[in-house]
Design an enzyme around this catalytic site. Structure first.
Site, PDB file in Angstrom:
ATOM      1  N   SER A   1       4.868   0.393  -1.535  1.00  0.00           N
ATOM      2  CA  SER A   1       3.478   0.051  -1.798  1.00  0.00           C
ATOM      3  C   SER A   1       2.559   0.686  -0.744  1.00  0.00           C
ATOM      4  O   SER A   1       2.465   1.909  -0.669  1.00  0.00           O
ATOM      5  CB  SER A   1       3.325  -1.470  -1.860  1.00  0.00           C
TER       6      SER A   1
ATOM      7  N   ASP B   1       5.095  -3.466 -13.346  1.00  0.00           N
ATOM      8  CA  ASP B   1       4.373  -3.651 -12.092  1.00  0.00           C
ATOM      9  C   ASP B   1       2.910  -3.941 -12.406  1.00  0.00           C
ATOM     10  O   ASP B   1       2.221  -3.119 -13.012  1.00  0.00           O
ATOM     11  CB  ASP B   1       4.501  -2.377 -11.249  1.00  0.00           C
TER      12      ASP B   1
ATOM     13  N   HIS C   1       6.721  -5.361  -8.947  1.00  0.00           N
ATOM     14  CA  HIS C   1       6.377  -4.814  -7.634  1.00  0.00           C
ATOM     15  C   HIS C   1       7.127  -5.517  -6.496  1.00  0.00           C
ATOM     16  O   HIS C   1       6.972  -5.136  -5.342  1.00  0.00           O
ATOM     17  CB  HIS C   1       4.864  -4.978  -7.420  1.00  0.00           C
TER      18      HIS C   1
END
Length: 283
Positions: free
Chosen positions: A149, A225, A260
């Site tokens: 991320s 996600d 995620h």
């Protein structure tokens, strides 16, 4: 720089070291984790793992399952923290996506953040020099970098900003075009003095400007996600590679059903570690 070892934890035959030290560039005490695999090699290749928003050095080691694969391939992994801690600038602790745990792996130029939010210098210069001096078994000439991320943004952007330092880079659901997403705009707008500086920290823009030798980058992302369309903009990174005629230098795996979270990260950890292992010469 002296490290204090606060814990030594046996993990898959190797040792996970919990370390603290005083950072001059961040002007505070920092914590990090270092995994040293079971190996007879006198020089151990090093993989840097950069974590995402809200994370400390512990999240990836406790939830990412990286140590298993690092032990298998004989790779050391460094897990730095994600920001300075406890500077107490106004607003530093007010939101989860700016300030504490959200350093974005850049050197701030806007006040008051420029006083100590220098994560780029910390990850690229200060911390490596200190670690390689304290642990001579780590091979400073054989490094790769990966991140999740915000850490994926850090891994890809630092790979391009310091060509030749890392053998390869990979991203777990990286923020690949931060100048075009709310997370990146908030961070860059706060940390950087002028908007003209933004592109110099954006992986997609850095790739567009890259003139170096052929690269081999690896990205995975889950198609479930929640941040895929709004924040990550991985397709912009792919489009930049195609515009440059370098689409064969980026492998992107889009995975059905994954989100995620660290459930996703741990599920694809082996893919990323083996990618690094190939470039670090241990496969």
């Amino acid at each position: 720089m002296a490290f204090t070892t606060t814990a030594t934890i046996k993990s898959f035959g190797g040792s996970l070291l919990k370390l603290t030290h005083e950072s001059k560039v961040l002007k505070c005490q920092m914590a990090l984790n270092l995994y040293i695999p079971p190996t007879e090699s006198k020089k151990i290749p090093v993989l840097w793992h950069l974590s995402g928003l809200t994370c400390t050095a512990d999240n990836a080691t406790e939830k990412g399952f990286f140590q298993y694969w690092a032990a298998k391939y004989g790779i050391a992994i460094v897990f730095p923290d994600t920001s300075p801690r406890g500077s107490n600038h106004p607003g530093e602790h007010d939101s989860w996506d700016f300030g504490s745990a959200a350093g974005f792996y850049l050197n701030a130029t806007a006040e008051p953040w420029s006083e100590n939010y220098n994560m780029e210098s910390y990850v690229i210069d200060e911390l490596p020099k200190a670690l390689y001096a304290a642990y001579p078994e780590l091979d400073s000439t054989n490094e790769a970098i990966q991140g999740h991320s915000m850490g994926g943004h850090g891994a890809l952007s630092l790979f391009f900003k310091y060509p030749g330092k890392f053998k390869t880079a990979s991203g777990f659901a990286p923020i690949a075009n931060p100048i075009n997403c709310p997370w990146g705009q908030k961070a860059f707008g706060g940390y950087l003095k002028t908007k003209e500086e933004w592109a110099s920290h954006d992986s997609t823009e850095l790739f567009k400007a890259y003139k170096g030798p052929k690269v081999d980058l690896f990205i995975t992302v889950g198609l479930s996600d929640d941040f895929l369309a709004r924040e990550l903009h991985i397709d912009n990174f792919i489009a930049a590679a195609k515009e440059l005629g370098r689409e064969d230098e980026v492998t992107v795996e889009k995975l059905e059903g994954y989100d995620h979270s660290f459930f996703y990260v741990s599920s694809v950890a082996e893919k990323h570690i083996s990618h690094a292992a190939k470039h670090l010469g241990v496969l």
